[in-house]
Design a protein around this motif. Sequence first.
Motif, PDB file in Angstrom:
ATOM      1  N   ASP A  75       0.806  -1.228   0.000  1.00 32.62           N
ATOM      2  CA  ASP A  75       0.000   0.000   0.000  1.00 32.62           C
ATOM      3  C   ASP A  75       0.837   1.275   0.000  1.00 32.62           C
ATOM      4  O   ASP A  75       0.629   2.176   0.812  1.00 32.62           O
ATOM      5  N   GLU A  76       1.779   1.315  -0.923  1.00 31.95           N
ATOM      6  CA  GLU A  76       2.554   2.553  -1.056  1.00 31.95           C
ATOM      7  C   GLU A  76       1.727   3.597  -1.804  1.00 31.95           C
ATOM      8  O   GLU A  76       1.022   3.251  -2.760  1.00 31.95           O
ATOM      9  N   ILE A  77       1.827   4.852  -1.370  1.00 30.36           N
ATOM     10  CA  ILE A  77       1.246   5.938  -2.155  1.00 30.36           C
ATOM     11  C   ILE A  77       2.398   6.801  -2.626  1.00 30.36           C
ATOM     12  O   ILE A  77       3.083   7.419  -1.814  1.00 30.36           O
ATOM     13  N   ARG A  78       2.637   6.757  -3.929  1.00 28.40           N
ATOM     14  CA  ARG A  78       3.763   7.513  -4.492  1.00 28.40           C
ATOM     15  C   ARG A  78       3.273   8.877  -4.948  1.00 28.40           C
ATOM     16  O   ARG A  78       2.365   8.968  -5.770  1.00 28.40           O
ATOM     17  N   THR A  79       3.878   9.908  -4.381  1.00 24.22           N
ATOM     18  CA  THR A  79       3.509  11.270  -4.788  1.00 24.22           C
ATOM     19  C   THR A  79       4.682  11.890  -5.536  1.00 24.22           C
ATOM     20  O   THR A  79       5.814  11.400  -5.468  1.00 24.22           O
ATOM     21  N   SER A  80       4.386  12.992  -6.195  1.00 20.95           N
ATOM     22  CA  SER A  80       5.405  13.680  -6.985  1.00 20.95           C
ATOM     23  C   SER A  80       6.487  14.261  -6.065  1.00 20.95           C
ATOM     24  O   SER A  80       6.186  14.706  -4.951  1.00 20.95           O
ATOM     25  N   PRO A  81       7.748  14.311  -6.527  1.00 29.04           N
ATOM     26  CA  PRO A  81       8.784  15.012  -5.760  1.00 29.04           C
ATOM     27  C   PRO A  81       8.371  16.463  -5.469  1.00 29.04           C
ATOM     28  O   PRO A  81       8.749  17.025  -4.451  1.00 29.04           O
ATOM     29  N   ALA A  82       7.562  17.038  -6.359  1.00 30.05           N
ATOM     30  CA  ALA A  82       7.120  18.428  -6.135  1.00 30.05           C
ATOM     31  C   ALA A  82       6.199  18.514  -4.915  1.00 30.05           C
ATOM     32  O   ALA A  82       6.197  19.512  -4.192  1.00 30.05           O
ATOM     33  N   TRP A  83       5.421  17.470  -4.672  1.00 30.34           N
ATOM     34  CA  TRP A  83       4.541  17.425  -3.481  1.00 30.34           C
ATOM     35  C   TRP A  83       5.398  17.450  -2.218  1.00 30.34           C
ATOM     36  O   TRP A  83       5.088  18.122  -1.237  1.00 30.34           O
TER      37      TRP A  83
END
Length: 505
Positions: A75-83
């Motif tokens: 259950d990983e949630i990958r967000t943008s480096p910008a986030w």
Amino acid sequence: MFFQEPPGRPDLYASDEPLHALLRRRLPPGVLQEIRPQYEALGRATSGELWDWMIRAEAEPPVHVPYDPWGRRVDEIRTSPAWEELRKFSARHGLVATGYDERLGEHRRVAQAVLLYLFSGTSATYSCPLAMTDAATRVLLDLAPGDLRDRLVAGLTSRDPDRFITSGQWMTERTGGSDVGNSETIARPSRLVGDERRYTLHGVKWFTSATTSEMALTLARIDDGGTTPGSRGLSLFCVEIGREPGRGWNGIQVNRLKDKLGTKALPTAELTLDGVEATLIGEPGRGVANISGMLNVTRLYNAIASASGIRRACALARDYATRRSAFGARLIDLPLHQTTLDDMDAEAAAVLALVLEGAALLGRTEAGTATEAERRRLRALIPIAKLTTAKQAVSIASEALECFGGAGYVEDTGMPRLLRDAQVLTIWEGTTNVLSLDVLRAEAREGAFTALVQDLAARAERSYANVAPGDLATLRAGVRSLIAQVKTNMSRGEAAMQAGARKIA
Ligand code: MFK
Ligand code: FAD
């Protein structure tokens, strides 16, 4: 060959005259002098790195990875480096911390509201996790057992990106977001750890934004051999999420991320709580009353986000009007377009003034300097400010798109995002109807609406003192009629009272 020059990236602090005037009225010169460089830095960022991160975070929306390559649930949630950059920026600029800076005394919330006003509209909705983080801090400080408070508040209010943590707010279930009394999540007593009463939670939370946060406040129904139905059976809990890289979350399963109209960079998930450990906050059965301290902070953030979105829309529309021509003149020089922009700006300034009034009252209440009348005014002002500014955010975003003509409807101009991101402001943190009813309840309970209207009337009288007597008479008649309307509405039967709530609020 003709190519239209695109809009620029306005510095949202430097160009905001109404803000400068309000700041001079709202903050003592010493405080303003100290914090101004931070406002200037944020203003520059709105046309620099914040702008870039906003575009990138939206272009790289969060992704849910349920399993690792070997079939383990992660259950990983990958967000943008910008986030992540937006998170660090928020910490460095003290966007939450300023609200708890005791050196600022009763001015802390105004000083902070201006930071948030400059940030929110160019933050790809990072203001959402900040709202919940701030609100959780308020609740933990007011109600949490000492150990839990000490463990979490320092991180929630840290200015150090390596220590800064954020919080979620998990209230909504499939059974209802407005009527949380229908919630189905169960809390089973587990153990005592120091002064913390631990439970395990079992249920489904249907909308959870800021799902990458380190903790969340949530509601559940204690089952100690039986449960109490309705909202009086709900208690408030703090979940410390405790993810371990590659090993999933402790007792929480991410069912999926929501596919939303806007707020594209913000991870909003459906979660199953399957025995996650949580700590009871406050008295059992007082969950709704206890979480309302959180709602009052997040609803003010919502109004600030509306003000910020409106300001950004107005600034872009005005900038574009200097670059686009029609009928032989720049748009900015066409009388009717000028009126359109001026009307939008006037509404933006009014929204900002309302929001800063709310922040001033909150600051005074939290610093212990508010009078009883001010506390009551704040109680009515928060839902009214939230609901009215959210509607204004939608209508002004729509007007701003129109100011760009067809380009306003085209995705890669970035303009449609303004409208999509405004629409949520009317829905989350209490819909317009629910908040209108909240205003009526606050009036019935403590005369909060009347206190607000009377204060507005007194202020208007002061500022009308030098104008024509006819205007003053009209104002007085208007106030009398508004108070009479409230009284009439409150004295009708329950159904008629509810049906009229929106006209009042
Ligand atoms: C961009 C930044 C913006 C922020 C981003 C946020 C992201 C999105 C996050 C969410 O959307 S989180 C979910 C938000 N959910 C809501 O806002 C729920 C909307 N529904 C309501 O507000 C209902 O009115 C409510 C759930 C409160 C009604 O439930 P009940 O069970 O009918 O409550 P009731 O009986 O009216 O109130 C129970 C107690 O709470 C009472 O106290 P007592 O028990 O002492 O009598 C009330 O006085 C108190 N209370 C309720 N609302 C209050 C309040 N106290 C102070 N202020 C309030 N607003
Ligand atoms: P309902 O309660 O079913 O409302 C439907 C309609 O009925 C609305 O028009 C409403 O005004 C009306 N209505 C309801 N009750 C009354 C009444 N008594 N009188 C008159 N009209 C009424 N929730 C969280 O807890 N945490 C989150 O992090 C979170 N993030 C969100 C992110 C996004 C992008 C969105 C869209 C929502 C999020 N929410 C979150 C959920 C949000 O708070 C709820 O959607 C909202 O409170 C409304 O609840 P509902 O969806 O169940 O609508």
